[in-house]
Scaffold this active site. Sequence first.
Site, short mmCIF file in Angstrom:
data_model
loop_
_atom_site.label_atom_id
_atom_site.label_comp_id
_atom_site.label_asym_id
_atom_site.label_seq_id
_atom_site.Cartn_x
_atom_site.Cartn_y
_atom_site.Cartn_z
CB SER A 35 -0.74 0.03 1.20
OG SER A 35 -0.31 0.37 2.31
CE LYS A 111 -3.11 2.34 4.61
NZ LYS A 111 -2.94 1.47 3.53
#
Length: 257
Positions: A35, A111
Site C-alpha cells: 500500500s 500511511k
Amino acid sequence: MDRLIKEIKGTLGALFIAVIIRTFLFQPFVIPSASMYPTLMIGDFLFVTKYTYGYSNYSFPFAPPLFQGRLMENDKPTLGQVAVFRAPVGKTENIFLRMTIYFDESLDYIKRVVGLPGDKVQVKNGILHINGVACKLEKLEDYTLRDPRYNSVKVYSRYRETLPNGKTHEILMDLPFGAGPVDNTPEYTVPEGHYFVMGDNRHHSQDSRYMKELGFIPEDHLLGPARILFFSTEARWYDVLAWIPGIRVNRILKVIE
C-alpha cells in the site's frame, strides 16, 4: 549456580532495557503490504520514533486504559509525514470492493498524513485536493513493482505529488485517473484531534478514503512518525535464512520522506 543466576539476571536486564527502548523511544516495524509503494516496499524494516508525538494508551503493549489523550507530546504530525497508527475500528463489509476489510486495533498500520485537523480533503478524478487546491502531479518514469509475496511483476504509472506545504513524494496509479472505487469522494472536513491518511500506492490502499471502514485517525491512535529504514530484504519475513541473500543494500539507512 552463581554463574547461572548472573546469566539470568543479565538476560532479564537486557530484556527490560529492550522493552523500555521499544515502548518509549524506537519501535521497529516491518512493511507487510504494497500500500505504500514506491516509498516503502514489502520487506522494509524501519524505526518509528515514539517520543515525537508523545504517548497514549496505544503506545504501550496491549493498550491498557491508563489515561486520556497524550502525555509528553513533543510534536504533532505534519502534512506529508509517514506515520504509524492503530486502526480505530474493527471489520466491516466494503460494498465497492465486495470484500471484508479487517482493521484490527491490536495491529499497527502505516500511511501518509494528507489531512490535518480542520483541513478539507477531497479526491477528484484520482487527484488529491486539500482545502480546495489540487495537489500538483508530475509524471515520472513508470515503476516496476515486484511483489515478493506472489513472485509477481507489474508496471504502474508513477507521479511526483506536491502537497500545499511544498512536501513532495512519489505515488503510483494502477488505473486511469477517476477509475478507482475512491477516485471521487465527497469533501471531508477533518475533525479536531483527527487526521486523514492515504497510501502512496493509490489504487491498492485501504485508507481514510474508505470512510466506513477506516475513516479519520484519532490522535491518540498515532504511535509515531516513520523515520529511517534499518534493513530491507526481498525475502518473505518468515524466511529468515533468505534475508541476507535477498538484502536490498541501497535501501539500508534510507531516510523516509
